[in-house]
Motif scaffolding. Structure first.
Motif, PDB file in Angstrom:
ATOM      1  N   SER A 130       0.838  -1.189   0.000  1.00 43.98           N
ATOM      2  CA  SER A 130       0.000   0.000   0.000  1.00 43.98           C
ATOM      3  C   SER A 130       0.875   1.242   0.000  1.00 43.98           C
ATOM      4  CB  SER A 130      -0.906   0.003   1.234  1.00 43.98           C
ATOM      5  OG  SER A 130      -1.639   1.207   1.318  1.00 43.98           O
ATOM      6  N   SER A 131       0.615   2.131  -0.969  1.00 42.24           N
ATOM      7  CA  SER A 131       1.335   3.395  -1.078  1.00 42.24           C
ATOM      8  C   SER A 131       0.335   4.489  -1.409  1.00 42.24           C
ATOM      9  CB  SER A 131       2.414   3.318  -2.164  1.00 42.24           C
ATOM     10  OG  SER A 131       3.016   4.570  -2.386  1.00 42.24           O
ATOM     11  N   ALA A 132       0.220   5.454  -0.468  1.00 40.90           N
ATOM     12  CA  ALA A 132      -0.745   6.540  -0.646  1.00 40.90           C
ATOM     13  C   ALA A 132      -2.141   5.948  -0.858  1.00 40.90           C
ATOM     14  CB  ALA A 132      -0.325   7.441  -1.797  1.00 40.90           C
ATOM     15  N   ASN A 133      -2.744   6.183  -2.021  1.00 39.82           N
ATOM     16  CA  ASN A 133      -4.100   5.697  -2.285  1.00 39.82           C
ATOM     17  C   ASN A 133      -4.123   4.486  -3.218  1.00 39.82           C
ATOM     18  OD1 ASN A 133      -5.221   7.785  -0.743  1.00 39.82           O
ATOM     19  ND2 ASN A 133      -5.173   9.195  -2.481  1.00 39.82           N
ATOM     20  N   SER A 134      -2.954   3.871  -3.471  1.00 35.68           N
ATOM     21  CA  SER A 134      -2.898   2.739  -4.400  1.00 35.68           C
ATOM     22  C   SER A 134      -2.363   1.498  -3.696  1.00 35.68           C
ATOM     23  CB  SER A 134      -2.001   3.079  -5.600  1.00 35.68           C
ATOM     24  OG  SER A 134      -0.674   3.298  -5.178  1.00 35.68           O
ATOM     25  N   ILE A 135      -2.779   0.326  -4.203  1.00 35.35           N
ATOM     26  CA  ILE A 135      -2.324  -0.953  -3.680  1.00 35.35           C
ATOM     27  C   ILE A 135      -1.950  -1.843  -4.864  1.00 35.35           C
ATOM     28  CG2 ILE A 135      -2.977  -3.051  -2.453  1.00 35.35           C
ATOM     29  CD1 ILE A 135      -4.762  -1.457  -0.683  1.00 35.35           C
ATOM     30  N   LEU A 136      -0.726  -2.379  -4.828  1.00 38.41           N
ATOM     31  CA  LEU A 136      -0.269  -3.345  -5.825  1.00 38.41           C
ATOM     32  C   LEU A 136       0.025  -4.660  -5.139  1.00 38.41           C
ATOM     33  CD1 LEU A 136       2.141  -1.154  -7.999  1.00 38.41           C
ATOM     34  CD2 LEU A 136      -0.254  -1.715  -8.434  1.00 38.41           C
ATOM     35  N   GLN A 137      -0.074  -5.775  -5.886  1.00 37.39           N
ATOM     36  CA  GLN A 137       0.132  -7.070  -5.265  1.00 37.39           C
ATOM     37  C   GLN A 137       0.829  -8.039  -6.215  1.00 37.39           C
ATOM     38  OE1 GLN A 137      -3.946  -8.278  -4.417  1.00 37.39           O
ATOM     39  NE2 GLN A 137      -3.950  -9.666  -6.161  1.00 37.39           N
ATOM     40  N   ASP A 138       1.395  -9.102  -5.609  1.00 34.89           N
ATOM     41  CA  ASP A 138       2.034 -10.178  -6.359  1.00 34.89           C
ATOM     42  C   ASP A 138       1.785 -11.472  -5.595  1.00 34.89           C
ATOM     43  OD1 ASP A 138       3.459 -11.512  -8.287  1.00 34.89           O
ATOM     44  OD2 ASP A 138       5.414 -11.112  -7.383  1.00 34.89           O
ATOM     45  N   THR A 139       1.728 -12.587  -6.338  1.00 36.70           N
ATOM     46  CA  THR A 139       1.402 -13.877  -5.745  1.00 36.70           C
ATOM     47  C   THR A 139       2.427 -14.920  -6.166  1.00 36.70           C
ATOM     48  OG1 THR A 139      -0.953 -13.319  -5.807  1.00 36.70           O
ATOM     49  CG2 THR A 139      -0.388 -15.637  -5.483  1.00 36.70           C
ATOM     50  N   LYS A 140       2.781 -15.794  -5.234  1.00 38.59           N
ATOM     51  CA  LYS A 140       3.699 -16.896  -5.520  1.00 38.59           C
ATOM     52  C   LYS A 140       3.137 -18.183  -4.922  1.00 38.59           C
ATOM     53  CE  LYS A 140       7.341 -15.203  -7.706  1.00 38.59           C
ATOM     54  NZ  LYS A 140       6.672 -13.960  -8.132  1.00 38.59           N
ATOM     55  N   THR A 141       3.414 -19.303  -5.601  1.00 42.46           N
ATOM     56  CA  THR A 141       3.041 -20.620  -5.098  1.00 42.46           C
ATOM     57  C   THR A 141       4.306 -21.344  -4.652  1.00 42.46           C
ATOM     58  OG1 THR A 141       1.126 -20.739  -6.566  1.00 42.46           O
ATOM     59  CG2 THR A 141       1.923 -22.811  -5.616  1.00 42.46           C
ATOM     60  N   ILE A 142       4.308 -21.826  -3.409  1.00 43.48           N
ATOM     61  CA  ILE A 142       5.487 -22.454  -2.820  1.00 43.48           C
ATOM     62  C   ILE A 142       5.163 -23.909  -2.510  1.00 43.48           C
ATOM     63  CG2 ILE A 142       7.108 -22.399  -0.889  1.00 43.48           C
ATOM     64  CD1 ILE A 142       6.597 -19.441  -0.637  1.00 43.48           C
ATOM     65  N   ALA A 143       6.060 -24.799  -2.911  1.00 41.73           N
ATOM     66  CA  ALA A 143       5.912 -26.223  -2.599  1.00 41.73           C
ATOM     67  C   ALA A 143       6.645 -26.514  -1.290  1.00 41.73           C
ATOM     68  CB  ALA A 143       6.482 -27.073  -3.728  1.00 41.73           C
ATOM     69  N   VAL A 144       5.919 -27.018  -0.312  1.00 40.53           N
ATOM     70  CA  VAL A 144       6.487 -27.362   0.993  1.00 40.53           C
ATOM     71  C   VAL A 144       6.640 -28.877   1.053  1.00 40.53           C
ATOM     72  CG1 VAL A 144       6.193 -27.207   3.492  1.00 40.53           C
ATOM     73  CG2 VAL A 144       5.386 -25.349   2.009  1.00 40.53           C
ATOM     74  N   GLN A 145       7.894 -29.339   1.210  1.00 41.63           N
ATOM     75  CA  GLN A 145       8.183 -30.764   1.202  1.00 41.63           C
ATOM     76  C   GLN A 145       9.064 -31.132   2.389  1.00 41.63           C
ATOM     77  OE1 GLN A 145       7.026 -33.052  -1.001  1.00 41.63           O
ATOM     78  NE2 GLN A 145       5.888 -31.514  -2.168  1.00 41.63           N
ATOM     79  N   GLU A 146       8.977 -32.400   2.777  1.00 38.70           N
ATOM     80  CA  GLU A 146       9.849 -32.892   3.838  1.00 38.70           C
ATOM     81  C   GLU A 146      11.267 -33.115   3.324  1.00 38.70           C
ATOM     82  OE1 GLU A 146      10.062 -36.585   7.070  1.00 38.70           O
ATOM     83  OE2 GLU A 146       8.455 -36.487   5.585  1.00 38.70           O
ATOM     84  N   LEU A 147      11.388 -33.482   2.067  1.00 40.78           N
ATOM     85  CA  LEU A 147      12.690 -33.664   1.440  1.00 40.78           C
ATOM     86  C   LEU A 147      12.550 -33.451  -0.060  1.00 40.78           C
ATOM     87  CD1 LEU A 147      12.900 -36.764  -0.064  1.00 40.78           C
ATOM     88  CD2 LEU A 147      12.573 -37.394   2.309  1.00 40.78           C
ATOM     89  N   PHE A 148      13.671 -33.118  -0.709  1.00 40.18           N
ATOM     90  CA  PHE A 148      13.703 -32.968  -2.163  1.00 40.18           C
ATOM     91  C   PHE A 148      15.162 -32.959  -2.600  1.00 40.18           C
ATOM     92  CE2 PHE A 148      13.866 -28.658  -0.544  1.00 40.18           C
ATOM     93  CZ  PHE A 148      14.860 -28.066  -1.306  1.00 40.18           C
ATOM     94  N   LYS A 149      15.373 -33.031  -3.902  1.00 42.42           N
ATOM     95  CA  LYS A 149      16.705 -32.882  -4.491  1.00 42.42           C
ATOM     96  C   LYS A 149      16.638 -31.785  -5.545  1.00 42.42           C
ATOM     97  CE  LYS A 149      19.413 -36.362  -5.344  1.00 42.42           C
ATOM     98  NZ  LYS A 149      20.410 -36.313  -4.238  1.00 42.42           N
ATOM     99  N   SER A 150      17.790 -31.232  -5.880  1.00 40.33           N
ATOM    100  CA  SER A 150      17.805 -30.168  -6.871  1.00 40.33           C
ATOM    101  C   SER A 150      19.065 -30.246  -7.712  1.00 40.33           C
ATOM    102  CB  SER A 150      17.706 -28.795  -6.206  1.00 40.33           C
ATOM    103  OG  SER A 150      18.863 -28.535  -5.436  1.00 40.33           O
ATOM    104  N   LEU A 151      18.962 -29.750  -8.937  1.00 38.54           N
ATOM    105  CA  LEU A 151      20.076 -29.681  -9.882  1.00 38.54           C
ATOM    106  C   LEU A 151      20.194 -28.253 -10.389  1.00 38.54           C
ATOM    107  CD1 LEU A 151      19.291 -32.866 -12.032  1.00 38.54           C
ATOM    108  CD2 LEU A 151      20.962 -32.702 -10.198  1.00 38.54           C
ATOM    109  N   LEU A 152      21.422 -27.749 -10.457  1.00 40.51           N
ATOM    110  CA  LEU A 152      21.652 -26.424 -11.016  1.00 40.51           C
ATOM    111  C   LEU A 152      21.879 -26.539 -12.519  1.00 40.51           C
ATOM    112  CD1 LEU A 152      23.948 -24.736  -8.340  1.00 40.51           C
ATOM    113  CD2 LEU A 152      21.498 -24.474  -8.691  1.00 40.51           C
TER     114      LEU A 152
END
Length: 353
Positions: A130-152
């Motif tokens: 919120s800034s002055a009289n305007s409001i901007l927003q953004d949304t993200k979806t996050i995966a919550v896991q007990e374990l995972f692997k990743s590759l760069l």
């Protein structure tokens, strides 16, 4: 008419006025940045002086808001969520963080918070600024896991030539990479997630998630992720993962590094091994440094076992023998001199020996 006025605008600018009349339109000033400024006015004339202060809130219209959050996080582990606002000098902002299915947001004046996700699955995070009289927003979806692997992942240099470094372009490239990976490997779509990093050179991270219907337990999930990782590494090493950005403009995807597994067990084992090596090295160093101060460590190997045994037996025959301290213990040279002296006396007293 003889009143002298001094104005300090709080941003490093100060002006003085003389003969200022009420019929004029007042004093005008332009602030170059947003913030809270302390404006002070001092008026003086022959009758005396008086001052007044005003705290002025200068706002700036927010043009763009971006929520930075990891694509995959570990369950019950604290994660950082950050808001990026453009232009960056917009200071007087209020942040509303909508986490999960909460009916009330977390309200902060800082563009960053720490949060722990306790439930496994896909979570939606929405940020409102919120800034002055305007409001901007953004949304993200996050995966919550007990374990995972990743590759760069890295790419052939020609991809950097067309990288505009905007979120929408990175999301499109991530979807293209995921589609190509699904074509070269028989893997369920829900187990692959791709996040393209901001900046140049272009890089990305591929996340491997365990299957949802995993009834065999944690060990089976780890084995499954390891098998999927081997399949994808093999395809990447053979340059089988590529896509066409535009006609006659092909981009090859490479593997750059296998990141540390997010499985805590592996990290603790590696840390334990590292600590063991450190302690072993420290012990060897201490023994080497102080071995000359310990007589029984510095005994010459040329002294045979028979002499040592004889000396031990001689000392042990008398229980009433006085105790000697470590500093009184004879050195090797003294023991050899005494041994030689005893042999000479034995020869003199017994010539036939």
């Amino acid at each position: 008419m003889r009143t002298h006025i001094q104005l300090d605008f709080g941003d490093g600018t100060a002006v003085s006025y003389s003969n200022l009349t009420w019929t004029e339109e007042g004093v005008k000033h332009v602030y170059r940045s947003a913030g809270i400024f302390r404006v002070t006015a001092l008026a003086e004339n022959e009758m005396g002086a008086v001052s007044t202060t005003l705290y002025l809130h200068v706002t700036c219209a927010v043009e763009h808001v971006q929520l930075l959050a990891p694509l995959v996080v570990i369950q019950n582990k604290e994660v950082n969520l950050t808001a990026v606002v453009w232009p960056s000098h917009s200071h007087t902002l209020t942040y509303f963080w909508w986490l999960g299915n909460s009916s009330e947001p977390i309200i902060t004046l800082d563009g960053s918070i720490l949060h722990t996700f306790t439930r496994e699955g896909m979570h939606t995070v929405m940020l409102q600024v919120s800034s002055a009289n305007s409001i901007l927003q953004d949304t993200k979806t996050i995966a919550v896991q007990e374990l995972f692997k990743s590759l760069l992942l890295s790419f052939s240099p020609n991809l950097d030539e067309v990288n505009p470094d905007i979120p929408e372009w990175r999301q499109d490239v991530g979807r293209v990479i995921k589609r190509v990976l699904l074509q070269v490997a028989d893997i369920p779509e829900r187990q692959l997630l791709v996040a393209v990093f901001p900046g140049i050179p272009t890089a990305a991270e591929l996340f491997l998630l365990p299957s949802k219907n995993q009834s065999e337990g944690r060990k089976k999930s780890e084995e499954e992720l390891e098998q999927i990782s081997k399949v994808l590494v093999s395809a990447l090493n053979q340059n089988l993962v590529e896509f066409e950005l535009k006609p006659a403009y092909r981009v090859i995807v490479y593997i750059t590094q296998l990141t540390l597994d997010s499985i805590p067990r592996h990290r603790s084992s590696a840390m334990l091994m590292l600590l063991s090596v450190v302690f072993l090295g420290l012990a060897v160093f201490l023994i080497y440094k102080f071995k000359r101060k310990i007589p029984w460590i510095n005994i010459d190997a040329e002294v045979n076992h028979e002499k040592e045994q004889e000396m031990i037996n001689t000392v042990g025959q008398s229980e009433a023998a006085p105790k000697i301290t470590l500093s009184e213990f004879p050195t090797q040279k003294e023991m050899m001199d005494k041994e030689l002296e005893c042999r000479v006396k034995r020869k003199l007293n017994c010539p036939w020996c």
